[in-house]
Scaffold this motif. Structure first.
Motif, PDB file in Angstrom:
ATOM      1  N   SER A  30       0.832  -1.201   0.000  1.00 53.21           N
ATOM      2  CA  SER A  30       0.000   0.000   0.000  1.00 53.21           C
ATOM      3  C   SER A  30       0.867   1.253   0.000  1.00 53.21           C
ATOM      4  CB  SER A  30      -0.890   0.010   1.247  1.00 53.21           C
ATOM      5  OG  SER A  30      -1.682   1.160   1.285  1.00 53.21           O
ATOM      6  N   PRO A  31       0.617   2.192  -0.916  1.00 48.09           N
ATOM      7  CA  PRO A  31       1.395   3.438  -0.911  1.00 48.09           C
ATOM      8  C   PRO A  31       1.031   4.303   0.303  1.00 48.09           C
ATOM      9  CG  PRO A  31      -0.350   3.548  -2.537  1.00 48.09           C
ATOM     10  CD  PRO A  31      -0.375   2.159  -1.972  1.00 48.09           C
ATOM     11  N   VAL A  32       1.955   5.176   0.670  1.00 46.26           N
ATOM     12  CA  VAL A  32       1.761   6.031   1.841  1.00 46.26           C
ATOM     13  C   VAL A  32       1.829   7.495   1.429  1.00 46.26           C
ATOM     14  CG1 VAL A  32       2.707   6.716   4.085  1.00 46.26           C
ATOM     15  CG2 VAL A  32       2.779   4.319   3.371  1.00 46.26           C
ATOM     16  N   THR A  33       0.837   8.265   1.848  1.00 38.54           N
ATOM     17  CA  THR A  33       0.816   9.709   1.654  1.00 38.54           C
ATOM     18  C   THR A  33       0.907  10.368   3.023  1.00 38.54           C
ATOM     19  OG1 THR A  33      -0.531   9.555  -0.336  1.00 38.54           O
ATOM     20  CG2 THR A  33      -0.522  11.680   0.800  1.00 38.54           C
ATOM     21  N   SER A  53       4.122   9.830  -1.196  1.00 39.06           N
ATOM     22  CA  SER A  53       3.549  11.113  -1.610  1.00 39.06           C
ATOM     23  C   SER A  53       3.475  12.030  -0.399  1.00 39.06           C
ATOM     24  CB  SER A  53       2.139  10.931  -2.175  1.00 39.06           C
ATOM     25  OG  SER A  53       2.146  10.072  -3.279  1.00 39.06           O
ATOM     26  N   LEU A  54       3.572  13.328  -0.676  1.00 39.64           N
ATOM     27  CA  LEU A  54       3.555  14.323   0.393  1.00 39.64           C
ATOM     28  C   LEU A  54       2.540  15.404   0.075  1.00 39.64           C
ATOM     29  CD1 LEU A  54       7.424  14.726   0.451  1.00 39.64           C
ATOM     30  CD2 LEU A  54       6.081  13.373   2.059  1.00 39.64           C
ATOM     31  N   GLY A  92       4.373  15.715 -12.181  1.00 33.43           N
ATOM     32  CA  GLY A  92       2.964  16.023 -12.344  1.00 33.43           C
ATOM     33  C   GLY A  92       2.156  15.811 -11.093  1.00 33.43           C
ATOM     34  N   ALA A  93       2.817  15.486  -9.979  1.00 38.85           N
ATOM     35  CA  ALA A  93       2.075  15.258  -8.724  1.00 38.85           C
ATOM     36  C   ALA A  93       1.446  16.528  -8.239  1.00 38.85           C
ATOM     37  CB  ALA A  93       3.024  14.710  -7.664  1.00 38.85           C
TER      38      ALA A  93
END
Length: 93
Positions: A30-33, A53-54, A92-93
């Motif tokens: 799972s990705p983490v923001t 991601s931030l 592009g984030a």
């Protein structure tokens, strides 16, 4: 959770807890923001920890969607642009 991020630069327990959450998320794919990134110290520490991601006031205050592109176009040295160039954030984030 943003409240955890707010204290990671001063609180070793918060850092350890965040590292545990990151390990758990990696284990299940799972990705983490990270939310509430408000300082350069937050940015550097979270990048080092490998957060995917931030988001937060460090990158800019909330704005209308149509204002984002002009804002970024005028911000060559904006932290989001610098993080994008360094590979810390997807383009592009």
């Amino acid at each position: 959770d943003g409240s955890l991020i707010a204290s990671i630069t001063e609180d070793e327990v918060a850092r350890d807890l965040l590292l545990g959450v990151l390990q758990l998320c990696r284990a299940i794919g799972s990705p983490v923001t990270a939310e509430m990134v408000e300082t350069h110290e937050h940015l550097c520490l979270l990048e080092t920890m490998g957060v995917d991601s931030l988001q937060g006031y460090y990158f800019g205050m909330p704005m209308r969607a149509e204002a984002v592109a002009p804002f970024l176009a005028g911000q060559a040295c904006h932290p989001l642009r610098l993080a994008e160039r360094s590979g810390a954030l997807p383009v592009g984030a």
